[in-house]
Design an enzyme around this catalytic site. Structure first.
Site, PDB file in Angstrom:
ATOM      1  N   THR A  17       0.958  -1.425   0.391  1.00 44.65           N
ATOM      2  CA  THR A  17      -0.457   0.134  -0.235  1.00 44.65           C
ATOM      3  C   THR A  17       0.779   1.147  -0.031  1.00 44.65           C
ATOM      4  O   THR A  17       0.833   2.041  -0.880  1.00 44.65           O
ATOM      5  CB  THR A  17      -0.423  -0.043   1.400  1.00 44.65           C
ATOM      6  N   ARG A  44     -12.435 -18.692   4.126  1.00 45.99           N
ATOM      7  CA  ARG A  44     -12.502 -19.924   2.405  1.00 45.99           C
ATOM      8  C   ARG A  44     -13.214 -19.765   1.753  1.00 45.99           C
ATOM      9  O   ARG A  44     -14.587 -19.419   2.420  1.00 45.99           O
ATOM     10  CB  ARG A  44     -12.432 -21.327   3.317  1.00 45.99           C
ATOM     11  N   ASP A 101       2.964 -22.539   7.110  1.00 48.06           N
ATOM     12  CA  ASP A 101       3.656 -23.963   6.486  1.00 48.06           C
ATOM     13  C   ASP A 101       4.783 -24.502   5.858  1.00 48.06           C
ATOM     14  O   ASP A 101       5.221 -25.655   5.382  1.00 48.06           O
ATOM     15  CB  ASP A 101       2.531 -25.106   6.206  1.00 48.06           C
ATOM     16  N   GLY A 144       0.493 -28.758  10.177  1.00 45.45           N
ATOM     17  CA  GLY A 144       1.702 -29.436   9.517  1.00 45.45           C
ATOM     18  C   GLY A 144       0.373 -29.795   8.657  1.00 45.45           C
ATOM     19  O   GLY A 144       1.338 -31.573   8.724  1.00 45.45           O
ATOM     20  N   HIS A 199      -4.387 -23.699  17.022  1.00 44.64           N
ATOM     21  CA  HIS A 199      -3.814 -22.137  16.416  1.00 44.64           C
ATOM     22  C   HIS A 199      -3.578 -21.401  16.745  1.00 44.64           C
ATOM     23  O   HIS A 199      -3.154 -20.242  16.659  1.00 44.64           O
ATOM     24  CB  HIS A 199      -5.683 -21.530  16.082  1.00 44.64           C
ATOM     25  N   ARG A 241      -0.478 -19.394  14.635  1.00 43.62           N
ATOM     26  CA  ARG A 241      -0.965 -18.568  13.636  1.00 43.62           C
ATOM     27  C   ARG A 241      -0.672 -16.747  14.155  1.00 43.62           C
ATOM     28  O   ARG A 241      -0.499 -15.988  13.776  1.00 43.62           O
ATOM     29  CB  ARG A 241      -2.308 -18.713  13.320  1.00 43.62           C
TER      30      ARG A 241
END
Length: 318
Positions: free
Chosen positions: A23, A71, A126, A169, A248, A251
């Site tokens: 940006t 998704r 991953d 993974g 999680h 992440r």
């Protein structure tokens, strides 16, 4: 030029760093930037927001993606792609930058084949994208896992306990391999390499025979179930064994300095490719140089697995 940006698939630390770099560099060079909320689903629904310099301030250090990700199974059908293209044309978006993993790359390729100028950045913890030594978020995820294993080791040592630690993974053992080496694991179980439970148990026994007061086994989720492996180890070795699924938490968190700098360098390369009229490409890092390949080339090649590093891990655990 009008440049759109979206993040797709699983989030990874450093995505915000990439959005910020794209940006700011684009605006400084006289282009307009449009953020697309919630990935390809948002693209199909026209969830567009113009981005100014101030909109990407104070996001460099934040995990996740402020554009959000979602998704979308609908997008992979021609009808969904046509909806997305219609919204891009309506918004006069000339170029679309997609940050994500191989599924996101496939979406970008589908649009490119229908005439949209698309560009990809590897955003996945991953580290399983071809033609790039690292992906955005991988370094941060490994450091998080190592930090958590260190904590688990403390309590395992207090109880002479073996710990089986399951990390993310499904198709890639890179997080397990790198965090296992950095944590001094007794065994690392990966989907890329055949393994058997008896060898794992022998590795643990060797450690205890040398005077260790704990055992650490790191398992990639695509290689087996941590709780079942723990039960089998306890049954065979008669050593107290517990399993922990890190989930999680891998992440989240603030991206490492490496991921911030790496994502910023790739964002700069994307703008360079856009200005030089080179669409349909995926940016990566090879031997510390920011490079690009065609999206098709990246998708056609299976990511390399570092068997030498796995050999080092085995030797270090003896």
């Amino acid at each position: 030029m009008n440049i759109g940006i979206l993040t797709s698939g699983g989030d990874s630390q450093g995505m915000n760093s990439a959005i910020r770099a794209i940006t700011r560099i684009a605006i400084i060079k006289g282009h307009n930037v449009i953020g697309i909320k919630k990935g390809f689903q948002g693209l199909m629904n026209g969830l567009f927001v113009p981005l100014a310099l101030r909109d990407v301030g104070d996001i460099l250090h934040r995990g996740g993606t402020f554009l959000q990700s979602e998704r979308s199974s609908d997008f992979y059908f021609p009808e969904g792609q046509e909806r997305a293209i219609a919204h891009l044309k309506e918004a006069n978006i000339d170029h679309l930058v997609v940050i994500g993993g191989d599924g996101s790359y496939r979406g970008a390729l589908a649009l490119y084949q229908k005439g949209i100028n698309t560009y990809c950045l590897p955003g996945t913890i991953d580290n399983d994208i071809a033609f790039t030594d690292y992906t955005i978020g991988f370094d941060t995820a490994v450091n998080i896992v190592v930090s958590l294993i260190n904590k688990i080791r403390d309590t395992s040592t207090s109880h002479d306990r073996t710990s089986v630690i399951m990390v993310m993974g499904k198709g890639s053992g890179n997080i397990a391999l790198h965090s296992g080496i950095a944590s001094g694991a007794d065994a690392i179980i990966l989907p890329e390499v055949p393994w058997n439970i008896e060898e794992v148990c022998q590795s643990i026994k060797k450690g205890y025979d040398r005077g260790k007061r704990h055992g650490i086994i790191v398992v990639a989720e695509g290689a087996g179930c941590g709780s079942q492996i723990a039960k089998e180890i306890e049954k065979r070795t008669r050593l107290e064994t517990r399993s922990t699924n890190l989930g999680h938490v891998q992440r989240g968190g603030s991206p490492s300095a490496f991921d911030r700098i790496f994502a910023s360098r790739m964002g700069d390369k994307i703008i360079e490719c856009i200005e030089n009229g080179i669409p349909g490409i995926a940016v990566g890092i090879e031997k510390n140089e920011i490079t690009y390949r065609t999206i098709q080339e990246v998708l056609n090649k299976k990511p390399d697995f570092n068997y030498k590093l796995y050999e080092i891990a085995n030797n270090l655990s003896q």
